[in-house]
Design a protein around this motif. Structure first.
Motif, PDB file in Angstrom:
ATOM      1  N   UNK A 247      12.056   3.675   4.557  1.00 24.14           N
ATOM      2  CA  UNK A 247      11.606   4.774   3.705  1.00 24.14           C
ATOM      3  C   UNK A 247      10.965   5.858   4.563  1.00 24.14           C
ATOM      4  N   UNK A 248      10.070   5.421   5.465  1.00 24.37           N
ATOM      5  CA  UNK A 248       9.365   6.401   6.299  1.00 24.37           C
ATOM      6  C   UNK A 248      10.342   7.117   7.233  1.00 24.37           C
ATOM      7  N   UNK A 249      11.398   6.408   7.617  1.00 25.99           N
ATOM      8  CA  UNK A 249      12.368   7.014   8.519  1.00 25.99           C
ATOM      9  C   UNK A 249      13.181   8.089   7.804  1.00 25.99           C
ATOM     10  N   UNK A 250      13.657   7.753   6.599  1.00 20.43           N
ATOM     11  CA  UNK A 250      14.528   8.674   5.866  1.00 20.43           C
ATOM     12  C   UNK A 250      13.733   9.772   5.171  1.00 20.43           C
ATOM     13  N   UNK A 251      12.565   9.389   4.662  1.00 21.29           N
ATOM     14  CA  UNK A 251      11.774  10.347   3.875  1.00 21.29           C
ATOM     15  C   UNK A 251      10.353  10.385   4.430  1.00 21.29           C
ATOM     16  N   UNK A 252      10.136  11.121   5.512  1.00 22.90           N
ATOM     17  CA  UNK A 252       8.814  11.100   6.156  1.00 22.90           C
ATOM     18  C   UNK A 252       7.705  11.657   5.267  1.00 22.90           C
ATOM     19  N   UNK A 253       8.091  12.363   4.201  1.00 20.19           N
ATOM     20  CA  UNK A 253       7.065  12.912   3.307  1.00 20.19           C
ATOM     21  C   UNK A 253       6.522  11.856   2.345  1.00 20.19           C
ATOM     22  N   UNK A 254       6.979  10.634   2.463  1.00 17.21           N
ATOM     23  CA  UNK A 254       6.572   9.599   1.508  1.00 17.21           C
ATOM     24  C   UNK A 254       5.415   8.777   2.077  1.00 17.21           C
ATOM     25  N   UNK A 255       4.435   8.523   1.204  1.00 17.57           N
ATOM     26  CA  UNK A 255       3.350   7.623   1.605  1.00 17.57           C
ATOM     27  C   UNK A 255       3.734   6.207   1.218  1.00 17.57           C
ATOM     28  N   UNK A 256       3.632   5.299   2.172  1.00 17.41           N
ATOM     29  CA  UNK A 256       4.031   3.923   1.897  1.00 17.41           C
ATOM     30  C   UNK A 256       2.865   2.970   2.135  1.00 17.41           C
ATOM     31  N   UNK A 257       2.529   2.229   1.115  1.00 12.93           N
ATOM     32  CA  UNK A 257       1.451   1.232   1.218  1.00 12.93           C
ATOM     33  C   UNK A 257       2.042  -0.167   1.061  1.00 12.93           C
ATOM     34  N   UNK A 258       1.562  -1.077   1.886  1.00 16.66           N
ATOM     35  CA  UNK A 258       1.980  -2.480   1.733  1.00 16.66           C
ATOM     36  C   UNK A 258       0.727  -3.334   1.544  1.00 16.66           C
ATOM     37  N   UNK A 259       0.613  -3.947   0.381  1.00 11.16           N
ATOM     38  CA  UNK A 259      -0.504  -4.884   0.161  1.00 11.16           C
ATOM     39  C   UNK A 259      -0.069  -6.269   0.621  1.00 11.16           C
ATOM     40  N   UNK A 260      -0.853  -6.858   1.523  1.00 11.07           N
ATOM     41  CA  UNK A 260      -0.447  -8.161   2.032  1.00 11.07           C
ATOM     42  C   UNK A 260      -1.610  -9.141   2.039  1.00 11.07           C
ATOM     43  N   UNK A 261      -1.297 -10.432   2.009  1.00  9.82           N
ATOM     44  CA  UNK A 261      -2.325 -11.466   2.166  1.00  9.82           C
ATOM     45  C   UNK A 261      -2.402 -11.861   3.629  1.00  9.82           C
ATOM     46  N   UNK A 262      -1.248 -12.170   4.192  1.00 13.71           N
ATOM     47  CA  UNK A 262      -1.104 -12.367   5.633  1.00 13.71           C
ATOM     48  C   UNK A 262       0.249 -11.763   5.979  1.00 13.71           C
ATOM     49  N   UNK A 263       0.385 -11.248   7.174  1.00 12.10           N
ATOM     50  CA  UNK A 263       1.718 -10.826   7.595  1.00 12.10           C
ATOM     51  C   UNK A 263       2.252 -11.924   8.500  1.00 12.10           C
ATOM     52  N   UNK A 264       3.314 -12.542   8.072  1.00 11.44           N
ATOM     53  CA  UNK A 264       3.831 -13.705   8.813  1.00 11.44           C
ATOM     54  C   UNK A 264       5.138 -13.314   9.489  1.00 11.44           C
ATOM     55  N   UNK A 265       5.077 -13.239  10.804  1.00 15.02           N
ATOM     56  CA  UNK A 265       6.236 -12.722  11.521  1.00 15.02           C
ATOM     57  C   UNK A 265       6.628 -13.601  12.706  1.00 15.02           C
TER      58      UNK A 265
END
Lengths: 331, 664, 147, 131
Positions: free
Chosen positions: B420-438
Motif C-alpha cells: 500500500x505504502x509503495x503504490x499509494x504513498x499518500x496513505x497512512x497505514x497502521x498495523x495493530x499487533x500483539x507480537x510480530x512473529x517473523x
C-alpha cells in the motif's frame, strides 16, 4: 386366549410329519417325575402319541437344540414359546443355524411352573400336578389334593414376564400376545439399593452354593460356543473344580459377560440350577445397565440387530458414571 | 521349554541409580527357563548388542528379555539384534525399567523390587512367545493426492517426476487453491500467479498426472499399498474433453448475478463461468443453482454459442473407482468467519475486510483490476488499519477463535502494508499487533523494511472496537508502548483472520481412518520425526491440513510427503505387522461378533467342512482374518465369547502370564 | 498381603495401558521424572480394547488389590474405535463387580493421552491412594492361588 | 511483614475474582476496548500486570479502581479469557468491604436517579456498590 393343549400340538405335528414338511419333531417327553419333563426328538407319529407330553412343566427353551438338529438331514419342527422365539432370533443373528431347516410353530404362553416351586409346595409324596385355569392342583400321597393359585406360584421369570409375543414363527397356533415388562428389574434395583457390604454378603451366600455342575451354561441358549473357554485348556481360565470363594464369581461373571447383550432373559439358567441360585439376576443386571446407559435393547427381538457390546455411541457415558449411576454411589 | 537370556541395562546411571541392576540380573537368573542373565552399561550400544549375539550363540538362547528403556524406544533395535543373532525378532520382550521404573521411583529398594517383578513378567511372557513372520502384500503403484492447491500440486509433480502415476482430486472446478487467489508473495514480492500457474500447467501436461477436478472422495477402503477409492466427479454440464476454454459462453450467458467465489463474492460472474483466466483445466462450468436452463428448461444460450458443442445439460455425476498404493491429504485451509467478533464490525461495514479479500482487491485480475478502492464507495482509502491476530491466539472462546497462532498473518500483513505504502504513498497505514512473529529466511528483514523504508506505523496493542460512523471507521485501540488509547478515523480496516482446516478434512479423516487434533488439523505420526505421515499407514500429509504454514514451508512439506510416497511406491511388496488377530477355526462359532467390532473390515466368513472326531462331517461358518488388513488392535479378541480369536504377540495366555507374574 | 518396613499395607495394582496413548503417557511421566507409587505395574496392550474382562478378574483372583485400565481419549483411538468398545465393556464389567459387592474404587478406566505424563502420574498416585485406603482385596481373591 | 500482608492481599484478590493473570498475553485489547480509559491512571492491562507482579499497594491507592464502569467489555473481548473487570471489581471490594457502610441498597436508588443517567450506569453502580 386359546388354550394350547397336548392334542392341538400333537395334531399339528402329526400333520406336518405326514405331509413331509418336517421329518422330525422337537418336543417334550414325560420324565421320571411329573415335573421332570425332558426335551426329545420324535421321528414318527406313533412315538409321539405314546410319549409326547405338554403341560405346565414344559418350560424348557428349545432354541438351542436347533444348532445340532439343523446339522441333520431334513427339516425339524419346533414349538416356540415367546421366550424361546427371542433366543431363536438371537441364534439366527449369530448365524448359529440354518433357518431353512426349521419349521417353527409359535405357541402362546402365560407362564410355566418350575420343578423347584412344586417340590417346595409338596415336599413329600407328590404324585401328580395339573393346571386348571387359574388353579394349580397338586396330587399328594399324604395331604390329598392341594390347590393353590397358579399365577402366584410362577417362577420369577414368568412373574416378571418380558414378553408374551412370539417374535419368530412360520405358523402361529392360538393368538399371539404382546410385549410386556412386568417390573423385571425390580429385584436388580433392590440389590443396587443395598450397600456394597450387603450386596457382597448376598452374593457370597448365593454363589458359594455353586457346585459347578455347568447346568446353567449347558442350558443357556446364548452359551452355544463350540468350545467353552472354561473347558479349553488353552484359554488360561479352564477350571472345573469348586472352591468357596472367588472361583465361582469368576465363572459366573465371565459367563454373564459373554452373554451380555446377547442374553434374551429366558431365565433357563435359574430354572435348571440345582442349588437355586438366582443366576438370572446377573444377566438382568447387564440388561438393566445396557437399557439405562445405551438405550433399550432386547436381544432377539429382531433378527440381525447389533448387540450393544459390539456397538458404541460417541456420547456413551464413562465407566465411572455407569457404576455410580447403578447404585454404586450408595454410602 | 525356552532357553531364555535376560539382559539388564544400566542405561549409564539412568537405570542403575535407582535400580540395583545386579540384583535384577541375579533374581532373573533363578526364574524357570532362564539360562543366562547379565547386566551391562548400555545394552543398546554396539558392544551391548554384540554381547546379546554372543550369548545367544554360546547358550543357544531361544528367547530374550531386555530390561531397559521403553519398548517404544528400542524394541525395534533389539528385534534387529535378535534377527542378527539368528532368532526370530518376535522372541524378544522388553521390561520397561527406565521410563516406568527408575525414572519414577526414588527409592532404590522399591525400584529394584519393581524392576524384578517387571523382569519376571517379561520372562513369563516370553515363555509363551512364538516365532512370527510378517505377511506380505503387493503395492499398487499409483498415488492419490486429495486437494489441488500448491501443496497437492507440488506433491503430485514430485511423485510423477519419479515415474509413478498420480491422481489429483480437487473439489473446485480448477486446481490452484488459495495461492491462486493471492496477489504477491512474501518476502520476495513476486506475483503468486507468475510462480503458481506454470506449476499448474506442468501438472496438467505431465503424463503421469491425472487431474480430477470438481470432484470429491466418497469412499476409501483397503489399506497401505492397496487402497480402493471411490471418487464422485460432479457434473459440470460441460464436456471437459471438448471445451476449448474460449470463454464465449461466459460472456453470452444472460444470468449475470452469480456471486464470484474466486473473488470472495466481491463481484459477480455468469451462471456458466471459468473461475479465472489461468484455470486448469481451462474448462467452463455451469452453476446449477443459477442456470436458467437447468432450473426451468428454458434458455440454452451457452449451447447455441458453443462452437465446439461442449455444453451437456444432461451430464450426470460420475463415479470413478481406482486403486492406490498411497494417499496424500492436501486439503488446505480457510480463513475463519470473522462475523462473530462484533467489536470489529465486519458485518456492519463493507469497508472492514479480511486479508484474503484484500489480496483480491490488490490483485490485477481482481474485482477492481488491482486498484485499491473501498468496497463501499469505490473511493481511494487514505487511512488503513490492519488488525492482527483476529481469532488467532484466542483461547477464551472456542466458538469464536482458535487457540493457536496462524503463523502467516504477520508476514502477509507486513506485505500488504508495504504494498500500500509503495503504490499509494499518500496513505497512512497502521498495523495493530500483539507480537510480530517473523522467524524465517529474510522474514524479519522484510518486516523491518516495511517499518523503516516504507513508514508503516506498527502499534503494539490490540484494537478494542471499530464503529462505522459517517463513512469512516472509528478505530479504538491501545498503544501499549505510548501507554495511550488511540482513536483513528480509518477508511479501510483489514482483519488478519485466523486460518482453520478446510471443512472437508474431518469427514475425509474418518474415511481414511487418519487421526486429527481438536482443531481438525491432521495429526502427524510423530510431531518431530515423522511430520509428513499420518499414524495410519499409507496416508501422508501435505501442506496446511497438518498445521498453519506459509508457501515455502508448504512446498517443502509437499515434497517431503512426495518423497515418502515414492519410497512406498518403489517397493513391490510390503511386509505387514505380524501381531495380527488369528481365529482358531475349531473354536469359532461364526457368530459375527468380531466382524462387528473390526474397524478395518479385516474379518470375513466362510463355510467350512469339518471332519469331526466321530468321522462325521459338519459344515460350520468360521471367521477368517485378512492379515494384511488387520492392524492388531485386538477388539475382536474380547468380542469373541469362545476365545477363538486371539492376537499374535499379545495372546490371552501371554497377557495372563504377565498378570500372574505381577500379582504373585 | 504385602507390607513395607513400617508394616504399612502395600497394594498390588495392575495398570493396563494402550501402546499408543497411555503407555506413551506413562513413558512421558518417566521422561519428566513424575513420581508415582511403585505399587503400580504396567502391562502393555496394543489398544485398551484388547483387555479382556478375564484379565482383570484373573488379576483380582491372583491377589491384585486394584486394576486400572488406561486408553486414548474417546475419539483419539489409534484404531479409531477401540476405546469406545472398551468404555462399554468396562462400564458393564465394573458395574457388575460393584453389584457383586466389590468396592468400586478398586476398578477404574482413565483416558490418558501420550502428552499427559502429568495426568498419568497424578492418576496413578490417586488410584494407589484410594486402593491403599480400602486395604487388601479379600472379596475377589482366590485363596488357593496363594502359595 | 508489609510484604507478607501484600502477598496475602494478592492471594485474596485472585481468589475473589477467580482470575488467573498469567493467562494474559499482553495484547492490550482490554485497554483498547475500555470506554473509561482516559479517566484512569492505571489501565486495564496494567491492572492485570500489577496483580501478576504483586504491586497491589499502588492499585489500592489509585482512584482508577473507581473509574471502571463495570461494562465488562474487556471481559467479553479478551482473547485469553483473563477477565480484567473481575479483577478490578475484586480490588474495589477489598477496599470497600472493610469500610462497611458505603453500600447501596435497591431502595436508595430511585432518589439518586436523574433522567440523563444511562441504564448501564445504574446497573454497574449496583454491581459496584452492592457487594
Amino acid at each position: 386366549m386359546q388354550t394350547i393343549t397336548r392334542d392341538i400340538l400333537l395334531e399339528k405335528a402329526a400333520s406336518l410329519l405326514a405331509s413331509g414338511t418336517v421329518n422330525r419333531v422337537l418336543g417334550w417327553k414325560k420324565g421320571e417325575f411329573i415335573y421332570d419333563v425332558t426335551p426329545a426328538v420324535f421321528t414318527n407319529a406313533e412315538d409321539m402319541y405314546r410319549h409326547f407330553t405338554f403341560d405346565c412343566f414344559c418350560g424348557a427353551n428349545f432354541s438351542k437344540y436347533l444348532i445340532k438338529e439343523t446339522q441333520k438331514e431334513g427339516k425339524v419342527l419346533v414349538f416356540l414359546k415367546p421366550c424361546d422365539s427371542y433366543s431363536f432370533n438371537q441364534l439366527l443373528t449369530e448365524h448359529r443355524f440354518d433357518r431353512e431347516k426349521v419349521y417353527a410353530v409359535g405357541i402362546p404362553c402365560d407362564g410355566m411352573m418350575d420343578a423347584s416351586t412344586v417340590k417346595a409346595l409338596a415336599p413329600e409324596g407328590l404324585t401328580g400336578a395339573e393346571r386348571n385355569g387359574d388353579a394349580l392342583i397338586l396330587h399328594t400321597l399324604y395331604d390329598g389334593d392341594v390347590t393353590v393359585s397358579y399365577a402366584d406360584h410362577l417362577p420369577d421369570r414368568c412373574k416378571h414376564c418380558k414378553s408374551k409375543k412370539v417374535v419368530a414363527y412360520d405358523e402361529m397356533l392360538g393368538e399371539n400376545g404382546e410385549v410386556t415388562d412386568a417390573g423385571r428389574f425390580d429385584e436388580v434395583a433392590a440389590l443396587e439399593a443395598m450397600t456394597e457390604d450387603e450386596r457382597f454378603a448376598f452374593w457370597q451366600n448365593e454363589l458359594s452354593r455353586c457346585i459347578r455342575c455347568n447346568a446353567c451354561r449347558d442350558v443357556c441358549p446364548a452359551c452355544t460356543c463350540e468350545k467353552c473357554v472354561f473347558d479349553n485348556p488353552g484359554s488360561g481360565v479352564e477350571n472345573k473344580a469348586i472352591s468357596d470363594r472367588f472361583e465361582e464369581k469368576l465363572f459366573h461373571v465371565i459367563r454373564a459377560f459373554h452373554v451380555a447383550g446377547r442374553c434374551t432373559d429366558c431365565g433357563e439358567c435359574s430354572r435348571v440350577c440345582p442349588q437355586n441360585i438366582p443366576l438370572h439376576l446377573l444377566n438382568r443386571k447387564f440388561i438393566y445397565d445396557i437399557d439405562r446407559n445405551y438405550g433399550d435393547y432386547m436381544a432377539g427381538a429382531e433378527e440381525g440387530s447389533r448387540a450393544p457390546l459390539v456397538n458404541y455411541q460417541i456420547a456413551d457415558p464413562e465407566a465411572g458414571e455407569v457404576v455410580s449411576g447403578a447404585g454404586g454411589d450408595k454410602v | 521349554m525356552q532357553r531364555i537370556g535376560v539382559f539388564v541395562c544400566w542405561c549409564g546411571s539412568n537405570i542403575a541409580a535407582t535400580v540395583d541392576v545386579h540384583a535384577v540380573a541375579e533374581a532373573a537368573r533363578h526364574e524357570p527357563g532362564v539360562v543366562f542373565s547379565t547386566d551391562y552399561q548400555y545394552m543398546c550400544s554396539q558392544a551391548g548388542q554384540n554381547m546379546i549375539i554372543e550369548a545367544v550363540k554360546e547358550h543357544h538362547l531361544t528367547g530374550l528379555v531386555i530390561c531397559s528403556c521403553s519398548p517404544r524406544m528400542h524394541e525395534a533395535t533389539f528385534r534387529k539384534t535378535a534377527a542378527n543373532a539368528g532368532i526370530n525378532p518376535y522372541m524378544v520382550e522388553i521390561a520397561n525399567i527406565r521410563e516406568q521404573c527408575s525414572w519414577v521411583h526414588k527409592d532404590m529398594a522399591a525400584g529394584t523390587e519393581k524392576a524384578i517383578i517387571l523382569a519376571k513378567a517379561a520372562i513369563a511372557k516370553v515363555h509363551l512367545n512364538t516365532a512370527l513372520t510378517p505377511g506380505e502384500s503387493k503395492v499398487t503403484k499409483r498415488a492419490l493426492v486429495i486437494g489441488g492447491g500448491i501443496a497437492g500440486i507440488q506433491t503430485a509433480l514430485d511423485i510423477a517426476e519419479a515415474g509413478f502415476p498420480v491422481d489429483i482430486v480437487e473439489k473446485e472446478p480448477t486446481i490452484g487453491g488459495k495461492m491462486a487467489q493471492l496477489d504477491k508473495t512474501f518476502p520476495t514480492l513476486d506475483c503468486a500467479a507468475c510462480i503458481l500457474t506454470p506449476k499448474m500447467v506442468d501438472a496438467a501436461q505431465n503424463e503421469n498426472i491425472r487431474i480430477i477436478s470438481y470432484a470429491q472422495v466418497e469412499e476409501v477402503g483397503g489399506f497401505v499399498g492397496n487402497f480402493h477409492v471411490k471418487i464422485r466427479k460432479k457434473a459440470r454440464f460441460v464436456n471437459e474433453d471438448v471445451c476449448t476454454g474460449c470463454g464465449l459462453c461466459t460472456e453470452k450467458c444472460p444470468q449475470k448475478k452469480v456471486p464470484n467465489a474466486f473473488n470472495l463474492n466481491m463481484d459477480n460472474h455468469r451462471a456458466i463461468y471459468i473461475p479465472f483466466a489461468q484455470a486448469v483445466p481451462k474448462v467452463a462450468v455451469i452453476d446449477p443453482n443459477y442456470c436458467t436452463m437447468l432450473k426451468t428448461g428454458k434458455c440454452g444460450v451457452c449451447a447455441k454459442v458453443c462452437t465446439a458443442g461442449a455444453i451437456d445439460y444432461k451430464q450426470q455425476d460420475q463415479i470413478i473407482e481406482e486403486e492406490y498404493g498411497a494417499i496424500v491429504a492436501a486439503t488446505g485451509y480457510n480463513p475463519i468467519s470473522v462475523e462473530k467478533f462484533d467489536e470489529f464490525a465486519y458485518s456492519q461495514s463493507k469497508d472492514v475486510i479480511t486479508s484474503l479479500e484484500f489480496e483480491r482487491l490488490t490483485n490485477a485480475a481482481g474485482p477492481t483490476a488491482g486498484k485499491l478502492l473501498r468496497p463501499s464507495d469505490g473511493e481511494h482509502p487514505h487511512t488503513i488499519v490492519f488488525v492482527q491476530c483476529v481469532g488467532s491466539r484466542c483461547a477464551a472462546n472456542a466458538a469464536k477463535g482458535k487457540e493457536y497462532c496462524s503463523k502467516i498473518c504477520c508476514m502477509y500483513t507486513a506485505k500488504h502494508a508495504m504494498l500500500v505504502r509503495d503504490k499509494y504513498p499518500d496513505t497512512d497505514v497502521y498495523v495493530f499487533y500483539i507480537d510480530v512473529r517473523t522467524p524465517g529466511k529474510n522474514f524479519d528483514e522484510f518486516y523491518r523494511r516495511a517499518v523503516e523504508e516504507y513508514g508503516v506505523h506498527y502499534i503494539k496493542g490490540m484494537v478494542g472496537k471499530i464503529t462505522p460512523e459517517n463513512g469512516k471507521l472509528k478505530v479504538q485501540g491501545s498503544d501499549l508502548i505510548a501507554d495511550k488509547q488511540l482513536h483513528i478515523d480509518a477508511d479501510l480496516v483489514v482483519l488478519a483472520a485466523a486460518i482453520e482446516p478446510d471443512k472437508s478434512a474431518r469427514p475425509l479423516a474418518t474415511m481414511l481412518t487418519a487421526s486429527m487434533d481438536t482443531n481438525d488439523f491432521f495429526t502427524e505420526a510423530h510431531p518431530k520425526l515423522r511430520p509428513v505421515e499420518s499414524p495410519t499407514a499409507g496416508i501422508f500429509l501435505s501442506g496446511t491440513c497438518q498445521g498453519p504454514k506459509d508457501i515455502p514451508e508448504t512446498v517443502s512439506q509437499a515434497s517431503a510427503a512426495a518423497a515418502k510416497v515414492i519410497g512406498l511406491l518403489s517397493k513391490n511388496t510390503l511386509k505387514g505387522n505380524p501381531c495380527v488377530a488369528q481365529s482358531d477355526e475349531w473354536m469359532c462359532n461364526g457368530c459375527s461378533s468380531c466382524a462387528n467390532v473390526c474397524p478395518y473390515g479385516a474379518i470375513t466368513y466362510e463355510n467350512k467342512e469339518f471332519r469331526m472326531p466321530d468321522r462325521s462331517t459338519k459344515v460350520r461358518r468360521i471367521a477368517k482374518v485378512n492379515p494384511a488388513v488387520c492392524q492388531g488392535c485386538g477388539a475382536c479378541t474380547v468380542a469373541c465369547p469362545s476365545g477363538a480369536m486371539d492376537l499374535n504377540g499379545f495372546k490371552n495366555n501371554q497377557i495372563m502370564a504377565e498378570v500372574d507374574a505381577i500379582c504373585k | 498381603m504385602q507390607v513395607n518396613e513400617n508394616n504399612e499395607f502395600r497394594p498390588k495394582i495392575v495398570a493396563f495401558c494402550c501402546n499408543w496413548c497411555s503407555y506413551a503417557g506413562a513413558d512421558l511421566a518417566g521422561n519428566n521424572r513424575l513420581a508415582y507409587p511403585a505399587d503400580i505395574k504396567i502391562i502393555r496392550v496394543p489398544c485398551s480394547c484388547r483387555v479382556n474382562p478375564m484379565f482383570i478378574l484373573r488379576a483380582f483372583q491372583r491377589g491384585a488389590d486394584g486394576v486400572i485400565l488406561c486408553g486414548c481419549h474417546p475419539g483419539d483411538c489409534h484404531y479409531t474405535s477401540g476405546n469406545y468398545y472398551t468404555r462399554r465393556r468396562m462400564a458393564m464389567l465394573f458395574s457388575m463387580l460393584n453389584y457383586l459387592g466389590i468396592e468400586k474404587e478398586r476398578t477404574r478406566v482413565e483416558w490418558v493421552s501420550a502428552a499427559e505424563g502429568a495426568k498419568f502420574a497424578a492418576t496413578m498416585q490417586d488410584f494407589a491412594e484410594k486402593v491403599k485406603a480400602l486395604g487388601p482385596n479379600k472379596r475377589l481373591e482366590d485363596l488357593r492361588c496363594k502359595q | 511483614m508489609e510484604q507478607n500482608k501484600m502477598a496475602s492481599l494478592n492471594t485474596q484478590i485472585l481468589r475473589m475474582s477467580g482470575v488467573n493473570p498469567r493467562k494474559c498475553m499482553r495484547c492490550g485489547k482490554c485497554s483498547g476496548t475500555c470506554p473509561a480509559y482516559d479517566e484512569m491512571e492505571y489501565h486495564p492491562h496494567q491492572f492485570v500486570h500489577m496483580v501478576e507482579t504483586g504491586d497491589i499497594a499502588s492499585l489500592l491507592q489509585s482512584e482508577s479502581i473507581y473509574k471502571c464502569l463495570s461494562c465488562f467489555a474487556c471481559v467479553e473481548r479478551c482473547p485469553r479469557g483473563v477477565e480484567p473487570a473481575k479483577l478490578i471489581e475484586a480490588i474495589r471490594s477489598l477496599k470497600t468491604r472493610p469500610v462497611g457502610q458505603n453500600h447501596i441498597t435497591p431502595d436508595e436508588i430511585p432518589a439518586l436517579l436523574d433522567e440523563d443517567l444511562p441504564q448501564q450506569a445504574i446497573v454497574s453502580a449496583l454491581r459496584k456498590y452492592m457487594k
